[in-house]
Every structure is written in structure tokens, then in C-alpha cells.
Design an enzyme around this catalytic site. Sequence first.
Site, PDB file in Angstrom:
ATOM      1  N   THR A 138       0.820  -1.213   0.000  1.00 16.06           N
ATOM      2  CA  THR A 138       0.000   0.000   0.000  1.00 16.06           C
ATOM      3  C   THR A 138       0.855   1.266   0.000  1.00 16.06           C
ATOM      4  O   THR A 138       1.999   1.247   0.458  1.00 16.06           O
ATOM      5  CB  THR A 138      -0.895  -0.016   1.267  1.00 16.06           C
ATOM      6  N   ASP A 139       0.247   2.358  -0.442  1.00 15.53           N
ATOM      7  CA  ASP A 139       0.947   3.658  -0.383  1.00 15.53           C
ATOM      8  C   ASP A 139       1.017   4.193   1.053  1.00 15.53           C
ATOM      9  O   ASP A 139       1.774   5.127   1.332  1.00 15.53           O
ATOM     10  CB  ASP A 139       0.265   4.690  -1.297  1.00 15.53           C
ATOM     11  N   GLU A 140       0.237   3.588   1.975  1.00 11.68           N
ATOM     12  CA  GLU A 140       0.212   4.118   3.350  1.00 11.68           C
ATOM     13  C   GLU A 140       1.550   3.965   4.052  1.00 11.68           C
ATOM     14  O   GLU A 140       1.800   4.617   5.061  1.00 11.68           O
ATOM     15  CB  GLU A 140      -0.890   3.443   4.172  1.00 11.68           C
ATOM     16  N   TYR A 164      -1.812  -0.367  11.008  1.00  8.15           N
ATOM     17  CA  TYR A 164      -1.950  -1.063   9.718  1.00  8.15           C
ATOM     18  C   TYR A 164      -0.744  -0.760   8.829  1.00  8.15           C
ATOM     19  O   TYR A 164      -0.088  -1.671   8.302  1.00  8.15           O
ATOM     20  CB  TYR A 164      -3.249  -0.630   9.023  1.00  8.15           C
ATOM     21  N   LYS A 168       2.200  -3.274   7.375  1.00 12.71           N
ATOM     22  CA  LYS A 168       2.476  -3.459   5.944  1.00 12.71           C
ATOM     23  C   LYS A 168       3.928  -3.079   5.640  1.00 12.71           C
ATOM     24  O   LYS A 168       4.601  -3.732   4.842  1.00 12.71           O
ATOM     25  CB  LYS A 168       1.511  -2.621   5.087  1.00 12.71           C
TER      26      LYS A 168
HETATM   27  P1  NAD Z   1      -9.672  -7.312   2.315  1.00 10.44           P
HETATM   28  O1  NAD Z   1      -9.654  -7.002   3.769  1.00 10.44           O
HETATM   29  O2  NAD Z   1     -10.894  -7.034   1.533  1.00 10.44           O
HETATM   30  O3  NAD Z   1      -9.335  -8.865   2.103  1.00 10.44           O
HETATM   31  C1  NAD Z   1      -8.333  -9.524   2.817  1.00 10.44           C
HETATM   32  C2  NAD Z   1      -8.498 -11.020   2.580  1.00 10.44           C
HETATM   33  O4  NAD Z   1      -7.442 -11.694   3.279  1.00 10.44           O
HETATM   34  C3  NAD Z   1      -9.818 -11.580   3.105  1.00 10.44           C
HETATM   35  O5  NAD Z   1     -10.396 -12.435   2.146  1.00 10.44           O
HETATM   36  C4  NAD Z   1      -9.416 -12.354   4.348  1.00 10.44           C
HETATM   37  O6  NAD Z   1     -10.262 -13.455   4.625  1.00 10.44           O
HETATM   38  C5  NAD Z   1      -8.012 -12.799   3.971  1.00 10.44           C
HETATM   39  N1  NAD Z   1      -7.182 -13.072   5.153  1.00 10.44           N
HETATM   40  C6  NAD Z   1      -7.016 -12.288   6.245  1.00 10.44           C
HETATM   41  N2  NAD Z   1      -6.186 -12.888   7.118  1.00 10.44           N
HETATM   42  C7  NAD Z   1      -5.799 -14.058   6.560  1.00 10.44           C
HETATM   43  C8  NAD Z   1      -4.941 -15.105   6.966  1.00 10.44           C
HETATM   44  N3  NAD Z   1      -4.309 -15.067   8.130  1.00 10.44           N
HETATM   45  N4  NAD Z   1      -4.757 -16.151   6.132  1.00 10.44           N
HETATM   46  C9  NAD Z   1      -5.404 -16.208   4.933  1.00 10.44           C
HETATM   47  N5  NAD Z   1      -6.231 -15.249   4.504  1.00 10.44           N
HETATM   48  C10 NAD Z   1      -6.434 -14.182   5.304  1.00 10.44           C
HETATM   49  O7  NAD Z   1      -8.404  -6.569   1.722  1.00 10.44           O
HETATM   50  P2  NAD Z   1      -8.235  -5.837   0.311  1.00 10.44           P
HETATM   51  O8  NAD Z   1      -8.761  -4.468   0.419  1.00 10.44           O
HETATM   52  O9  NAD Z   1      -8.715  -6.736  -0.760  1.00 10.44           O
HETATM   53  O10 NAD Z   1      -6.640  -5.726   0.248  1.00 10.44           O
HETATM   54  C11 NAD Z   1      -5.866  -6.787  -0.283  1.00 10.44           C
HETATM   55  C12 NAD Z   1      -4.399  -6.418  -0.186  1.00 10.44           C
HETATM   56  O11 NAD Z   1      -4.150  -5.217  -0.904  1.00 10.44           O
HETATM   57  C13 NAD Z   1      -3.924  -6.149   1.254  1.00 10.44           C
HETATM   58  O12 NAD Z   1      -2.628  -6.675   1.382  1.00 10.44           O
HETATM   59  C14 NAD Z   1      -3.903  -4.636   1.359  1.00 10.44           C
HETATM   60  O13 NAD Z   1      -2.940  -4.220   2.296  1.00 10.44           O
HETATM   61  C15 NAD Z   1      -3.531  -4.253  -0.050  1.00 10.44           C
HETATM   62  N6  NAD Z   1      -4.018  -2.943  -0.499  1.00 10.44           N
HETATM   63  C16 NAD Z   1      -5.345  -2.612  -0.374  1.00 10.44           C
HETATM   64  C17 NAD Z   1      -5.795  -1.376  -0.861  1.00 10.44           C
HETATM   65  C18 NAD Z   1      -7.246  -0.976  -0.749  1.00 10.44           C
HETATM   66  O14 NAD Z   1      -7.574   0.182  -1.048  1.00 10.44           O
HETATM   67  N7  NAD Z   1      -8.159  -1.850  -0.360  1.00 10.44           N
HETATM   68  C19 NAD Z   1      -4.891  -0.512  -1.484  1.00 10.44           C
HETATM   69  C20 NAD Z   1      -3.542  -0.885  -1.576  1.00 10.44           C
HETATM   70  C21 NAD Z   1      -3.125  -2.111  -1.104  1.00 10.44           C
HETATM   71  O1  DAU Z   2      -4.141   3.969   0.539  1.00 10.57           O
HETATM   72  C1  DAU Z   2      -4.354   2.599   0.433  1.00 10.57           C
HETATM   73  C2  DAU Z   2      -5.194   2.145   1.596  1.00 10.57           C
HETATM   74  O2  DAU Z   2      -6.511   2.614   1.360  1.00 10.57           O
HETATM   75  C3  DAU Z   2      -5.202   0.630   1.782  1.00 10.57           C
HETATM   76  O3  DAU Z   2      -3.908   0.202   2.094  1.00 10.57           O
HETATM   77  C4  DAU Z   2      -6.170   0.224   2.905  1.00 10.57           C
HETATM   78  O4  DAU Z   2      -6.235  -1.189   2.989  1.00 10.57           O
HETATM   79  C5  DAU Z   2      -7.537   0.772   2.556  1.00 10.57           C
HETATM   80  O5  DAU Z   2      -8.446   0.481   3.587  1.00 10.57           O
HETATM   81  C6  DAU Z   2      -7.474   2.288   2.326  1.00 10.57           C
HETATM   82  O6  DAU Z   2      -7.175   2.980   3.580  1.00 10.57           O
HETATM   83  P1  DAU Z   2      -7.933   4.320   4.005  1.00 10.57           P
HETATM   84  O7  DAU Z   2      -7.846   4.478   5.457  1.00 10.57           O
HETATM   85  O8  DAU Z   2      -7.522   5.457   3.136  1.00 10.57           O
HETATM   86  O9  DAU Z   2      -9.440   3.899   3.535  1.00 10.57           O
HETATM   87  P2  DAU Z   2     -10.867   4.112   4.216  1.00 10.57           P
HETATM   88  O10 DAU Z   2     -11.881   3.696   3.201  1.00 10.57           O
HETATM   89  O11 DAU Z   2     -10.941   3.500   5.567  1.00 10.57           O
HETATM   90  O12 DAU Z   2     -10.928   5.680   4.387  1.00 10.57           O
HETATM   91  C7  DAU Z   2     -10.772   6.565   3.299  1.00 10.57           C
HETATM   92  C8  DAU Z   2     -10.834   7.981   3.818  1.00 10.57           C
HETATM   93  O13 DAU Z   2     -12.158   8.254   4.296  1.00 10.57           O
HETATM   94  C9  DAU Z   2      -9.908   8.231   4.999  1.00 10.57           C
HETATM   95  O14 DAU Z   2      -9.390   9.549   4.909  1.00 10.57           O
HETATM   96  C10 DAU Z   2     -10.825   8.104   6.219  1.00 10.57           C
HETATM   97  C11 DAU Z   2     -12.155   8.594   5.687  1.00 10.57           C
HETATM   98  N1  DAU Z   2     -13.365   7.975   6.287  1.00 10.57           N
HETATM   99  C12 DAU Z   2     -13.443   6.613   6.332  1.00 10.57           C
HETATM  100  C13 DAU Z   2     -14.547   6.006   6.878  1.00 10.57           C
HETATM  101  C14 DAU Z   2     -14.628   4.496   6.928  1.00 10.57           C
HETATM  102  C15 DAU Z   2     -14.395   8.767   6.766  1.00 10.57           C
HETATM  103  O15 DAU Z   2     -14.330  10.016   6.691  1.00 10.57           O
HETATM  104  N2  DAU Z   2     -15.485   8.149   7.298  1.00 10.57           N
HETATM  105  C16 DAU Z   2     -15.595   6.793   7.396  1.00 10.57           C
HETATM  106  O16 DAU Z   2     -16.630   6.310   7.926  1.00 10.57           O
END
Ligand code: NAD
Ligand code: DAU
Length: 362
Positions: A138-140, A164, A168
Amino acid sequence: MTSIRKTILVTGGAGFIGSNFVLQWINNVGGAVVNLDLLTYAGNAENLEALEGDSRHLFVKGDICDAELVATLLHTHRPSAIVHFAAESHVDRSIVEPGAFVRTNVQGTFTLLEQAKRYWPTLDAHEQQVFRFLHVSTDEVYGSLGPNDAAFSEVTAYAPNSPYAASKAASDHFARAYYHTYALPVLMTNCSNNYGPFQFPEKLIPLMILNALEGKPLPVYGDGKNVRDWLFVEDHCAAIRTVLERGVVGECYNIGGNSEQMNLDVVNTICDLVDEMRPNRTIGERRKLITFVVDRPGHDRRYAIDTTRINRELGWKPTLTFKDGLRKTVAWYLEQEAWIRNVRTGAYKDWIRKNYQERSTL
Ligand code: NAD
Ligand code: DAU
């Protein structure tokens, strides 16, 4: 990557991005997937319903921290790549329960790397040459930007701010170390915020769509001026495939949508789209539902991604604008009554209560 054998091991393939990736891999590439997922609250086998009966998809419910299981899967199915999505992924949950993030994101990634390191030398010379371990991150990990700072590039120093992001970052460091120390063919991607079908409705966009639809308050943290870069999930999956096929081993690639948006603007646009697609006289204008609530502790102000490397070196760029992707996403959620009913289980309700009822309005 030359002549890759198309069976891969995907971890977390029942989650949001993982399930989109598995569906694309099987439908577009025609390859086979061994899908290892623990089915935590975020994993949902329904996301993969379209693959029922498809022999190219083998679902295994299990834990990436289970070294014996990982070893068995590798030696039995002999995949040509591991694409590692499995993680605890929600920042707010990491603030409440950081231990789960250390376990899955750090210990789990370490377990996979270690088992991959043992498996890789058992392949023949050609298979060793094409094998890849792609770590999805992730970019975080780069921390937070000021309004005029340059976007994150692959050489931006790590500065994770949430548990988190710290977990990562730690996993990224292990992935990097396994390349440098053991020459394991690791690739790494760091992507911005994804949105699209199958995202669990604890994250900003699906949460706001569902609350707007039902006329519930729309909880915006702080002043709503935090900025995120948004990428449609299928574009992210295409980028991962590109890195897998053409990425240089040992390198990382930043992935983003070139689409910075302020949270409040995102929520306003969702309100307008839901008003347009599901007008409701009783609810009225959805923008009136916006409620400013106490901020997330340590809330990163701005993320932005410099996509020059992946664009210039590998030829990838996003295909969908945020405007079109968001319209498509809202339309998808409005059609998914059964999926939504099933993901909003007791555990989901507990989280919503915990995160929002104890968070007073501003
Ligand atoms: P998600 O939370 O939707 O899915 C995570 C999956 O991992 C789930 O299916 C869960 O059951 C599985 N899991 C959790 N713990 C496990 C374990 N111990 N063993 C096996 N499986 C397990 O997550 P996502 O949003 O699809 O993100 C996927 C990946 O991409 C993550 O590594 C996250 O850090 C990265 N990522 C997400 C975003 C985003 O915006 N969602 C952006 C950048 C990177
Ligand atoms: O940047 C990549 C990341 O983006 C991934 O690595 C994470 O897995 C993914 O969850 C996401 O993280 P964020 O914290 O940016 O996503 P989230 O959807 O939780 O929140 C997006 C923005 O919205 C953040 O600034 C917090 C805000 N927010 C979120 C929620 C859930 C609100 O204002 N209200 C809310 O109820």
C-alpha cells in the site's frame, strides 16, 4: 517473464481486491488459481460464485500463518507465482486491535516468504527462472503528504503512521530482505485507495453508498478535507498482472489512479449519484445526511502516487476515470441486495456500533 505456467497461488483471494484479481486471472488469462484464504470477516466466498464448478479454481480455507499448509500447497500444486493479497486491511480496526495486524501482515508474510524460499530451489532451472513472489502493498507505508509535497515515488522514505501501515511496512521490508539475502524473485507493488465491486462496506465508498441508499447518517471524519488517490480495482488487478509478467525482480512499483480527491467531494458525489439512481422523497437530498464526526486518531492528511515508473517501464496506466468508476461502483452496489444482506452479519453490525456509536459528532 517468459512462458509462465499459468497455475498461481493467490492468498486472500476471497477479499475485495483478491477476488477481483482471481476472477480476472481465470477469465482473462485462462490460468488456474489455488486460492488460500482464511475467510475472516473480510473474506467472502460469494465473491467467487461465478467460478463455482470451474476446475481452474481451487479454494482452500486456511491461514497464511500455517507453515505446514503453505508448504503442502506449494509442493502439491507447484505454482509459478505467489500473489500475496491476504492481510488485515482496515486502518480503523488496526487502531482498535493492532495485534491481529502484526500476526497476519507480518507473521503471515514472513511464513509465506520462508516457505517460498524452501520451495523455489525444488523447481527445475526454467521454472526457477520464471517463478515470482508478488507482494501486494500500500501507499500508506510512505506516511502523509502536505498539500504541496511531491507525490510518493518508489524512493520515498517509509514513514508509516497507523498500526496497519506499520504492519504493511514491516512486511515490505521482509519481502525486500528475502530478495537481497536469498535472491528469492520478489516483486512488490504499493497502491493507492481502491474502490469497486466486492469491497466490504466498512471502507469509505461502499459504506457511504449503503448509508445514502438507506437514508442513514454519512459519517465524515474530521473536516473531510483529507485527500486520497483513487483507483478502480480492476485497473489495480491489471497493473499487478503487468508487474507479474514484466516487472524487474527485486523492484517495487507504485500504482495509482492519478486521481486525488478530498473525502468530502467523494461523499458529495456519491450522494448525487444515489439521488439520481434511487431518488427517494422521504429521504430527500442525500447531501443532508453528511455528519462530521470525531477524526480517526493519527489520520493521514494526503496520499498521492507518482506512477511514472510503472507507466514508462511497463506501459501500464489506469483505464477508468474516477467519475466513470464511481458511477459504475454505485450502480453495482445498488444491484447487490443479496450480497449486501449476507455481508452485513452480526460481526459487521458489531463493528459499525463500535466504530460509529462511540464516535461523537462534531
Ligand atoms: P480485504 O480485507 O478485503 O481482504 C483480505 C483477505 O485476506 C480476506 O479475504 C481475508 O479473509 C483474507 N485473510 C485475512 N487474514 C488471513 C490469513 N491469516 N490467512 C489467509 N487469509 C487471510 O483486503 P483488500 O482491500 O482486498 O486488500 C488486499 C491487499 O491489498 C492487502 O494486502 C492490502 O494491504 C492491499 N491494499 C489494499 C488497498 C485498498 O484500497 N483496499 C490498497 C492498496 C493495497
Ligand atoms: O491507501 C491505500 C489504503 O486505502 C489501503 O492500504 C487500505 O487497505 C484501505 O483500507 C485504504 O485505507 P484508508 O484508510 O484510506 O481507507 P478508508 O476507506 O478506511 O478511508 C478513506 C478515507 O475516508 C480516509 O481519509 C478516512 C475517511 N473515512 C473513512 C470512513 C470508513 C471517513 O471520513 N469516514 C468513514 O466512515
